[in-house]
Design a protein around this motif. Structure first.
Motif, PDB file in Angstrom:
ATOM      1  N   ALA A  67     -64.428 -16.868 -33.553  1.00 26.34           N
ATOM      2  CA  ALA A  67     -65.492 -17.577 -34.260  1.00 26.34           C
ATOM      3  C   ALA A  67     -66.560 -18.074 -33.295  1.00 26.34           C
ATOM      4  CB  ALA A  67     -64.907 -18.761 -35.024  1.00 26.34           C
ATOM      5  N   TYR A  68     -67.824 -18.024 -33.758  1.00 28.53           N
ATOM      6  CA  TYR A  68     -68.959 -18.540 -32.987  1.00 28.53           C
ATOM      7  C   TYR A  68     -69.663 -19.591 -33.823  1.00 28.53           C
ATOM      8  CZ  TYR A  68     -68.208 -15.173 -29.328  1.00 28.53           C
ATOM      9  OH  TYR A  68     -67.640 -14.496 -28.281  1.00 28.53           O
ATOM     10  N   LYS A  69     -70.214 -20.577 -33.119  1.00 27.69           N
ATOM     11  CA  LYS A  69     -70.899 -21.662 -33.819  1.00 27.69           C
ATOM     12  C   LYS A  69     -72.395 -21.399 -33.811  1.00 27.69           C
ATOM     13  CE  LYS A  69     -70.870 -26.658 -34.306  1.00 27.69           C
ATOM     14  NZ  LYS A  69     -70.523 -27.957 -33.738  1.00 27.69           N
ATOM     15  N   VAL A  70     -73.014 -21.513 -34.985  1.00 28.58           N
ATOM     16  CA  VAL A  70     -74.476 -21.379 -35.081  1.00 28.58           C
ATOM     17  C   VAL A  70     -75.076 -22.780 -35.125  1.00 28.58           C
ATOM     18  CG1 VAL A  70     -74.288 -19.152 -36.271  1.00 28.58           C
ATOM     19  CG2 VAL A  70     -74.548 -21.250 -37.620  1.00 28.58           C
ATOM     20  N   ALA A  89     -70.464  -5.256 -44.434  1.00 28.74           N
ATOM     21  CA  ALA A  89     -70.146  -6.171 -45.531  1.00 28.74           C
ATOM     22  C   ALA A  89     -69.790  -7.546 -44.981  1.00 28.74           C
ATOM     23  CB  ALA A  89     -68.967  -5.618 -46.329  1.00 28.74           C
ATOM     24  N   THR A  90     -70.193  -8.573 -45.710  1.00 26.57           N
ATOM     25  CA  THR A  90     -69.886  -9.942 -45.286  1.00 26.57           C
ATOM     26  C   THR A  90     -69.274 -10.718 -46.449  1.00 26.57           C
ATOM     27  OG1 THR A  90     -71.970 -10.900 -46.015  1.00 26.57           O
ATOM     28  CG2 THR A  90     -71.915 -10.003 -43.772  1.00 26.57           C
ATOM     29  N   GLU A  91     -68.669 -11.835 -46.112  1.00 20.96           N
ATOM     30  CA  GLU A  91     -68.141 -12.736 -47.130  1.00 20.96           C
ATOM     31  C   GLU A  91     -68.475 -14.148 -46.659  1.00 20.96           C
ATOM     32  OE1 GLU A  91     -63.736 -13.717 -49.020  1.00 20.96           O
ATOM     33  OE2 GLU A  91     -63.934 -12.137 -47.529  1.00 20.96           O
ATOM     34  N   MET A  92     -68.964 -14.996 -47.589  1.00 23.61           N
ATOM     35  CA  MET A  92     -69.211 -16.397 -47.217  1.00 23.61           C
ATOM     36  C   MET A  92     -68.027 -17.217 -47.708  1.00 23.61           C
ATOM     37  SD  MET A  92     -71.563 -18.149 -45.543  1.00 23.61           S
ATOM     38  CE  MET A  92     -73.274 -17.584 -45.756  1.00 23.61           C
ATOM     39  N   PHE A 107     -67.181 -11.374 -41.217  1.00 19.31           N
ATOM     40  CA  PHE A 107     -67.437  -9.927 -41.252  1.00 19.31           C
ATOM     41  C   PHE A 107     -66.695  -9.281 -40.091  1.00 19.31           C
ATOM     42  CE2 PHE A 107     -70.293 -10.148 -37.645  1.00 19.31           C
ATOM     43  CZ  PHE A 107     -70.874 -11.411 -37.755  1.00 19.31           C
ATOM     44  N   ALA A 108     -66.702  -7.964 -40.084  1.00 20.78           N
ATOM     45  CA  ALA A 108     -66.039  -7.246 -38.989  1.00 20.78           C
ATOM     46  C   ALA A 108     -67.086  -6.566 -38.124  1.00 20.78           C
ATOM     47  CB  ALA A 108     -65.074  -6.216 -39.553  1.00 20.78           C
ATOM     48  N   LEU A 109     -66.862  -6.591 -36.817  1.00 22.31           N
ATOM     49  CA  LEU A 109     -67.715  -5.833 -35.899  1.00 22.31           C
ATOM     50  C   LEU A 109     -67.510  -4.341 -36.162  1.00 22.31           C
ATOM     51  CD1 LEU A 109     -67.083  -7.687 -32.507  1.00 22.31           C
ATOM     52  CD2 LEU A 109     -69.077  -7.873 -34.026  1.00 22.31           C
ATOM     53  N   ARG A 116     -66.166 -14.709 -37.268  1.00 19.11           N
ATOM     54  CA  ARG A 116     -66.572 -15.747 -38.225  1.00 19.11           C
ATOM     55  C   ARG A 116     -67.658 -16.611 -37.583  1.00 19.11           C
ATOM     56  NH1 ARG A 116     -61.401 -17.787 -41.695  1.00 19.11           N
ATOM     57  NH2 ARG A 116     -60.357 -15.777 -41.867  1.00 19.11           N
ATOM     58  N   LEU A 117     -68.662 -16.939 -38.368  1.00 22.11           N
ATOM     59  CA  LEU A 117     -69.739 -17.822 -37.904  1.00 22.11           C
ATOM     60  C   LEU A 117     -69.736 -19.069 -38.774  1.00 22.11           C
ATOM     61  CD1 LEU A 117     -72.681 -15.238 -37.564  1.00 22.11           C
ATOM     62  CD2 LEU A 117     -71.012 -15.904 -35.822  1.00 22.11           C
ATOM     63  N   TYR A 118     -69.875 -20.213 -38.143  1.00 17.36           N
ATOM     64  CA  TYR A 118     -69.930 -21.465 -38.908  1.00 17.36           C
ATOM     65  C   TYR A 118     -70.924 -22.391 -38.207  1.00 17.36           C
ATOM     66  CZ  TYR A 118     -67.126 -23.248 -35.105  1.00 17.36           C
ATOM     67  OH  TYR A 118     -66.709 -23.595 -33.852  1.00 17.36           O
ATOM     68  N   ALA A 119     -71.406 -23.380 -38.966  1.00 20.09           N
ATOM     69  CA  ALA A 119     -72.378 -24.315 -38.385  1.00 20.09           C
ATOM     70  C   ALA A 119     -71.774 -25.689 -38.144  1.00 20.09           C
ATOM     71  CB  ALA A 119     -73.594 -24.443 -39.305  1.00 20.09           C
ATOM     72  N   HIS A 120     -70.729 -26.027 -38.889  1.00 18.78           N
ATOM     73  CA  HIS A 120     -70.169 -27.374 -38.771  1.00 18.78           C
ATOM     74  C   HIS A 120     -68.682 -27.330 -38.479  1.00 18.78           C
ATOM     75  CE1 HIS A 120     -73.855 -29.205 -40.064  1.00 18.78           C
ATOM     76  NE2 HIS A 120     -73.886 -28.408 -41.107  1.00 18.78           N
TER      77      HIS A 120
END
Ligand code: M3P
Ligand code: FE
Length: 314
Positions: A67-70, A89-92, A107-109, A116-120
């Motif tokens: 996971a990476y933080k935006v 394809a992505t899923e929120m 999503f998958a590379l 996974r990307l998240y902000a909080h």
């Protein structure tokens, strides 16, 4: 800004208590929570977010997701559009799909690795706090790593069939997530095959790296230390704890880090490394390593690759 930094790695482990002992005693991480499914969450002393490693009980080792933080919640929407437009394809996932974090873009590379990307993420503060802090805390065992720094993913590369997930991932990270290429390894005739890449969004040489191999997998997750003396101490800690060391302290030509590789009890490779390397700026010319100099690129002193280093991984 989009992606800021690595957020966490979710590792599969076969013996959760043995894994926990390793990440606590050898790395110096602290358990911050557990969930009903038996997952254990840990953080390093210099991190303020609630966790950077999730240990998941499993019958095999490996990476579940990375996971990476935006920076901003709205980045998740714009990145979702870009990833979808790229054909992936992505899923929120809703707020709280993983404990203590907000909505998450999954999503998958091109290689199939789950991102996974998240902000909080809930902030619990560093071990020295933010008010008139000491430079380091007392009572941190083992290597006392500062933070989870980067991850290196093994990606299928087969020059005979033309499959090159390193190049595909690198292009995706650049075009969709605005990562910059710091260094690359070029092999084959005319050095035309991109066999490994180091990419950044922060200001250090890599937040993620891809290396070509026989199959997709996890090569290592890496933790930051201040300097060479800390790397030596980290090796002492491993010897004391009978940890299987893969590569004794040395220096990478690539990224200039001083480093050690070793394994957690399930066989997931870890790295403790020191040094900024260099200040990575978006306009920096890409450093290229050619096949004939690859040994020095990976292990600068010996100039020799050990076979197991790129063939043994989870
Ligand atoms: C690093 C690094 C490989 C090279 C690894 C380099 C697996 O881990 O931090 O620069 O070939
Ligand atoms: Fe590394």
């Amino acid at each position: 800004m989009g992606v800021m930094r690595i957020g966490h790695a979710n590792l599969k482990v076969m013996d959760i208590e043995a894994a926990l002992r390793h990440y606590e005693r050898v790395l110096g991480m602290k358990e911050t929570m557990r969930d009903d499914a038996g997952n254990v969450y840990l953080k390093c002393w210099d991190e303020w977010d609630k966790y950077s490693v999730i240990l998941t009980p499993s019958d095999q080792a490996g990476l579940q997701h990375l996971a990476y933080k935006v920076e901003h919640d709205a980045d998740l929407d714009s990145l979702q559009q870009r990833v979808e437009a790229y054909g992936i394809a992505t899923e929120m996932l809703p707020d709280g799909a993983l404990p203590a974090i907000g909505r998450t873009l999954k999503f998958a590379l091109p290689s199939g690795h789950e991102i996974r990307l998240y902000a909080h993420k809930e902030q619990v503060g560093t071990s020295v706090g933010s008010l008139n802090p000491d430079p380091w805390p007392d009572d941190i065992p083992g290597s006392a790593v500062h933070w989870l720094d980067h991850c290196l993913l093994m990606c299928e590369l087969n020059p005979e069939t033309g499959v090159n997930r390193v190049a595909e991932n690198t292009r995706f990270m650049r075009e969709c997530l605005d990562f910059h290429l710091a260094e690359q390894v070029m092999v084959g005739s005319g050095n035309s095959i991109q066999a490994a890449t180091w990419m950044f969004r922060s200001s250090t040489p890599h937040d993620i790296a891809f290396v070509g191999g026989p199959r997709n997998g996890l090569h290592h997750i890496a933790f930051f230390l201040d300097d060479w003396a800390d790397v030596l101490k980290s090796a002492d800690v491993m010897a004391k704890n009978k940890v299987k060391m893969d590569v004794a302290p040395t220096r990478h030509g690539i990224t200039r880090g001083t480093t050690i590789y070793f394994f957690d009890p399930s066989g997931n490779r870890n790295e403790t490394f020191a040094g900024l390397g260099y200040l990575a700026q978006p306009d920096r010319p890409v450093t290229t390593w050619t096949e004939d100099q690859l040994g020095r690129g990976i292990f600068y002193h010996s100039g020799e690759l050990n076979e197991a280093f790129t063939t043994v991984y989870t």
